[in-house]
Structure formats: structure tokens, C-alpha cells
Design a protein around this motif. Structure first.
Motif, PDB file in Angstrom:
ATOM      1  N   THR A 185      55.491 -31.973  28.321  1.00  0.00           N
ATOM      2  CA  THR A 185      54.657 -31.010  28.563  1.00  0.00           C
ATOM      3  C   THR A 185      55.406 -29.522  29.137  1.00  0.00           C
ATOM      4  OG1 THR A 185      54.419 -32.074  30.673  1.00  0.00           O
ATOM      5  CG2 THR A 185      52.508 -32.247  28.749  1.00  0.00           C
ATOM      6  N   SER A 198      55.776 -27.832  25.947  1.00  0.00           N
ATOM      7  CA  SER A 198      54.420 -27.497  25.647  1.00  0.00           C
ATOM      8  C   SER A 198      54.174 -25.910  26.058  1.00  0.00           C
ATOM      9  CB  SER A 198      53.226 -28.317  25.922  1.00  0.00           C
ATOM     10  OG  SER A 198      53.380 -29.696  25.389  1.00  0.00           O
ATOM     11  N   ALA A 199      54.405 -25.871  27.541  1.00  0.00           N
ATOM     12  CA  ALA A 199      54.292 -24.643  28.375  1.00  0.00           C
ATOM     13  C   ALA A 199      55.243 -23.439  27.616  1.00  0.00           C
ATOM     14  CB  ALA A 199      54.771 -24.800  29.601  1.00  0.00           C
ATOM     15  N   TYR A 243      46.330 -28.179  22.797  1.00  0.00           N
ATOM     16  CA  TYR A 243      45.396 -27.988  23.926  1.00  0.00           C
ATOM     17  C   TYR A 243      45.370 -26.694  24.400  1.00  0.00           C
ATOM     18  CZ  TYR A 243      43.186 -29.830  28.240  1.00  0.00           C
ATOM     19  OH  TYR A 243      42.155 -29.927  29.334  1.00  0.00           O
ATOM     20  N   ALA A 244      46.613 -26.324  24.711  1.00  0.00           N
ATOM     21  CA  ALA A 244      46.731 -24.794  25.263  1.00  0.00           C
ATOM     22  C   ALA A 244      46.187 -23.789  24.391  1.00  0.00           C
ATOM     23  CB  ALA A 244      48.283 -24.522  25.425  1.00  0.00           C
ATOM     24  N   SER A 300      54.131 -22.565  24.042  1.00  0.00           N
ATOM     25  CA  SER A 300      52.824 -22.177  24.002  1.00  0.00           C
ATOM     26  C   SER A 300      52.755 -20.600  24.697  1.00  0.00           C
ATOM     27  CB  SER A 300      51.696 -22.582  24.750  1.00  0.00           C
ATOM     28  OG  SER A 300      51.866 -23.071  26.071  1.00  0.00           O
TER      29      SER A 300
END
Length: 572
Positions: free
Chosen positions: A339, A342-343, A295-296, A346
Motif C-alpha cells: 500500500t 499504492s500511495a 481504490y484511491a 496514485s
């Protein structure tokens, strides 16, 4: 409760990206009031009895100590802030338009603008935007007003601009809007009012908010559609599925171009796996970490200027991090969610240069379970990111990706290095909860992290074939692999050693009991009694047991990726 884990978590992100952007706001901002003091001396108080809208949002009051706390964070870690502001319609509309019985806090102009002025004074250059209103396209549905449309928001935004001008306040060019949820309006309906052209000098960012789905019917008994997590989990495990970042972004492709044409940056101001707290078994799973990375990258590929992962309270599933309840802080630490990984990943993939170009490669014949991205700087490929959404412990669905830089096939000289470095984000399955590893390091399980990664960093060196000009990269099922094509891209400025924080302060001094693990393994478990308390003197401080989703298994046929040929990028 110690703030040290939070500082460490932010420092991890700063290490990889150079800075961290945080938004303080949400539904509460539309009725929040800055006050000199609160009745019990706390920096923030909620009026729970005045809760409104489907998510039971309470009105709140808070003091400038909140802003000072934010400034103190920025003094230690390079954090910049978006601050949520009450939308002016809650002040200027007549009472006939308000939902009966909802105690909206309606300050005078001085009080209403206090947050703007104090934010400027206290945060200074760390204030990056003032968000005017939150999800105004839902005001009518949530019965805040009998009617409310895009032109109403256009006018109310202007009222706020005029109020700032009349008070001669700084920051008139830091406003953020329209912050719609793309629920009852479209962004195009707002642009058609002339919003961007009229307020161009005031707008620091254009912003939208969106979730792929919601869990509101279960969490708040809204009467809406109940979504079964086991049924919809596959929607998060594909590059183009219903809940994928690719699918979310489609509705904003035109707006991203509108932003570029008007020299503005478009920000996804609020998002996560599902509104109203997400889903057990999805939002807290490894699948959500892979979903968040994909998504990012889709936001970056489609010219978004950033995205904000929503953080809720103790009772939600999608938090990137969650502190323990106050009465458990002496023996529990923080929980780091998918998440956050995820951060972190990414940020490291995109890098700190602020000049990275990102390309969705459509790899493996466009296979939706194995998307791949190339990251360019100054026109040259520096990193490649590959996702494998598949769960297959047999190894049959592991990818073998062949990467070539340049080559006669694209009319450029061979530029593949002698070897590349690879970092892996790994878990046993997409259904796994906690204990994920990024380059061999982890933040552990629930209540186990002080914000610092645990373990020795493991970076894999992969030799390349000088004869074929190919670098063969294995991508386990499931995982994310980040391939560094140069040593310089592995140690860019902004990726210096992490600053960590320590404290000698304890919120309580009550001793806690430790038990020898060998004894515990053979104990009788308290004769089968249900022990639910989490604090002294409490008989109902916690549920008697916990729930975990039954791990699922997603498998497909073995996948072998084709050759990814990366050439020099001359513009996009």
C-alpha cells in the motif's frame, strides 16, 4: 531505531504530491491522556492490562514530546497532521454506562483539552484537523455504553465545542467528525441529526472509516466469521468485486454529495485491505498494491478529499511500511509494503496541482480486470492510468491499449503527441511479495529499505502514429501503467529531486557477522537446527521459521483494449 527511513518515505510522497497528510489516532485516542511525564521517561506508555474491545486496545498516556517529534518531522518534510481526540462521552457519561472493569482514563476538562491546546501551540499550521471520537457507531457493540446512538454523538460533539469555547482555545474550526465505521450506523443517520448544519463553523472535514472485510476472528478470537485469504483474494482483484474500492465507495456516494453541497470535504479517515491487521497473502501482495491504486482513484472520482491508509504494529500484514523490531535495527532495515506503492503511484498519477480532475473511463467495454482512468488539468488530458489485474506469465493477457487525444469522432482536432512516456508498476504475479518495481526502482524485500528507491529509473518512450492519431500502450499482466501525455506532466512542480536523509547515529554498536554468499549457498544450514532468536541472550525472540502464502495464479482469456479517446473536459 532510526527515523531516517520514515523521512525518506515521506519525502518520496512529497516529491510527487507536494505534501503528505498523516493521522495520529485510532481506537486508543478515546482513552489516551496527555501527561507531563511518564513513570519511565518514555514519550508513550500503554496499560496492556487495561486492554479493551475486540482489538485489545490498551489505554495509553503520552507526553508533549510526541507532538514535538511530529513538528520536527514537519520541519524536514511537508507533513500535515490530523490529531485524534478522546470523545467527550468518555468523560461526561456516568460510570453506569461504562463497561465494568475497563480502566477508562477520565481526566478533568483541563486535561481533556490539553491535547487540543498543545497541538495548536506545537504544530501550528501543520495541524489540519482534530478528530473527535473514533468509530462512535461501535461504542455500544464494544460495550463501552449500554446504549449509544447518533444523537448521543451529536450531543457529545457539542459538549466538546462548548468546552473549547469556554476555554477560549484556538482551532475551534478544525474539528473532524463523525468518524463512523459505517457499521452500526449509517452516515445519513448522523446527517439527519443536523450535525453538519449545527457545527458547520467548527467542522474542517467530514469523515468516515471503512474496510472491505475483516480478519478479527483470526487475530482476536472474536467468534465472528473466519475469512480464508485464498478464497477471498479474487475479491481484491477486480474493479467492481466485493472488496474493491468501487464497492466500498458505493455506501458513501450520497455523503460525498452532501459534503459538496455543504462546502465540506469528505475524508476516508481510516481504511486498508481488512480491519484487524489484514490478511497474509493478500495485504502483503502485489494484488493489494493494484487494489489500493484503484481504490484511491475511486475516492478521487467520487469527490472524496483524501484517504488514510491505516498503519499498525509489527504483527499486522497491511502496513505500508514497518520498522524492524528494536533489537534488530543494527542489521535490519525497514519493510515497505504494497500500500506504500499504492500511495506513491496514485500521488504521482493525480499530481501536485490540487486541480486535477479524474475520470473513470469504463475502458475495454467496462472489463472489470482492466480499469483505466484519465487525469485532466485545466480541462486538458495530461495522464492516463491503466490497471491490469490479471496474472498471466505467457503474455497472452497483456493489454494493448490505443490512446487517442481528440479526433473527428468527438468533434475535436487531433491532438495526439509524437510520443508519450510511460512508467510501469510491475511484479511477476498478483501473489508476489516484495521487490515490486515502479519505473524500474524498488524498495526491495522485507527488512531491506532505508526509504529510498533502489535502481535506475526506467521511463519508456512510446512513439505515436501520426497517421492514425493513436498511441499504442502495452500493459503487462499484471501491472499498472501511467502514461504521460505531455513532457510537462512528467515534470510538474512538486516533482523535484527527492530530498534524502542520512544519519550517523546507531541504536546499538554490537557487531554483526557477514557471510560470503558463495559459502552460504553450499552450507549445511546449521545441521537442521531451528534457530529462532533475534537478540543476544534470547532463546525465544522469534518463531523458528517464517510462513509465506503459496503463490496463486489468476488467468483469463487474452484481453485487447479498445481505443481510449480522450477529449477536452469542460466540467463534471
Amino acid at each position: 531505531m532510526s527515523v531516517v527511513p520514515f523521512l525518506n518515505l515521506m519525502a518520496n510522497l512529497q516529491e510527487r504530491s507536494g505534501r503528505v497528510n498523516i493521522r495520529v489516532g485510532g481506537n486508543t485516542q478515546d482513552t489516551a491522556v496527555l501527561v507531563d511525564s511518564t513513570p519511565d521517561g518514555k514519550i508513550l506508555e500503554k496499560n496492556i492490562t487495561g486492554a479493551s474491545n475486540p482489538t485489545a486496545t490498551p489505554p495509553l498516556i503520552y507526553t508533549a514530546d510526541l507532538l514535538y517529534m511530529m513538528a520536527n518531522v514537519s520541519a524536514l518534510v511537508n507533513v500535515h497532521w490530523f490529531v485524534g481526540m478522546s470523545s467527550p462521552m468518555l468523560t461526561f457519561q456516568s460510570s453506569a454506562h461504562r463497561r465494568p472493569g475497563v480502566p477508562f482514563l477520565l481526566p478533568d476538562t483541563t486535561t481533556r483539552l490539553a491535547i487540543t491546546q498543545r497541538s495548536q501551540e506545537i504544530l501550528g499550521d501543520y495541524l489540519m484537523g482534530i478528530q473527535i471520537g473514533n468509530e462512535p457507531d461501535l461504542y455500544q457493540r464494544h460495550q463501552h455504553f449500554t446504549t449509544y446512538g447518533p444523537f448521543d454523538y451529536f450531543g457529545d460533539f457539542g459538549v466538546y465545542v462548548q468546552a473549547m469555547q469556554a476555554a477560549n482555545l484556538p482551532g475551534q474550526n478544525l474539528l473532524v467528525g463523525p468518524n463512523i465505521a459505517e457499521a452500526d450506523w449509517t452516515a445519513e443517520q448522523v446527517w439527519d441529526t443536523g450535525f453538519i448544519q449545527t457545527y458547520s463553523q467548527n467542522l474542517a472535514y467530514l469523515s468516515v472509516e471503512n474496510y472491505p472485510t475483516d480478519n478479527c476472528a483470526v487475530q482476536f478470537n472474536t467468534g465472528g466469521t473466519v475469512h480464508d485469504p485464498q478464497t477471498i483474494f479474487p475479491d481484491f482483484l477486480s474493479h467492481t468485486s466485493a472488496s474493491s474500492g468501487h464497492n466500498i465507495i458505493q455506501k458513501f456516494l450520497n455523503s460525498s454529495q452532501v459534503a459538496v453541497q455543504n462546502n465540506k470535504r469528505l475524508v476516508m479517515m481510516e481504511t486498508n485491505t481488512g480491519s484487524c491487521g489484514g490478511f497474509a497473502g493478500i495485504s502483503d501482495s502485489f494484488g493489494a498494491a493494484l487494489w489500493g491504486i484503484d481504490y484511491a482513484f475511486q475516492m478521487a472520482f467520487n469527490n472524496f478529499g483524501g484517504g488514510m491508509i491505516h498503519v499498525g504494529g509489527q504483527n499486522v500484514f497491511y502496513n505500508p511500511f514497518t520498522p524492524p523490531p528494536t533489537n534488530q535495527t543494527t542489521f535490519h532495515q525497514w519493510t515497505v509494503g504494497p500500500t506504500y506503492y499504492s500511495a506513491l503511484v496514485s500521488a504521482e498519477s493525480i499530481g501536485p496541482s490540487n486541480a486535477t480532475q479524474l475520470l473513470d473511463l469504463g475502458a475495454n467495454g467496462g472489463n472489470v480486470f482492466t480499469p483505466a482512468y484519465a487525469f485532466y488539468e485545466n480541462g486538458n488530458p495530461v495522464r492516463v492510468g491503466i490497471i491490469n489485474y490479471v496474472t498471466d506469465p505467457s503474455g497472452a493477457s497483456d493489454l494493448n491499449v490505443q490512446i487517442a487525444i481528440g479526433g473527428s469522432g468527438i468533434g475535436q482536432p487531433n491532438q495526439s503527441p509524437a510520443s508519450v512516456k510511460v512508467k510501469y508498476l510491475l511484479a511477476g504475479s498478483v501473489a508476489q511479495k516484495g521487490n515490486f518495481t515502479w519505473a524500474g526502482q524498488t524498495f526491495g524485500d522485507n527488512f531491506a529499505s532505508d526509504g529510498r528507491p533502489i535502481g535506475n529509473e526506467n521511463i519508456t518512450t512510446v512513439p505515436c502514429d501520426a497517421t492514425t492519431n493513436l498511441c499504442s500502450i502495452r500493459v503487462p499482466a499484471p501491472s499498472y501503467a501511467l502514461v504521460f501525455l505531455t513532457d510537462a506532466s512528467l515534470s510538474e512542480p512538486g516533482t523535484a529531486a527527492t530530498t534524502t536523509f542520512a544519519t550517523t547515529v546507531q541504536t546499538r554498536t554490537r557487531n554483526t557477522v557477514t557471510v560470503d554468499q558463495a559459502v552460504l549457498a553450499t552450507s549445511n544450514g546449521g545441521y537442521g537446527k531451528k534457530l529462532g532468536s533475534t537478540s543476544a541472550g534470547s532463546s525465544n525472540g522469534a518463531a523458528p521459521g517464517g510462513m509465506r502464502a503459496v503463490p496463486g495464479l489468476v488467468s483469463v482469456l487474452a484481453l485487447t483494449a479498445g481505443v481510449l479517446v480522450l477529449g477536452r473536459m469542460f466540467g463534471r
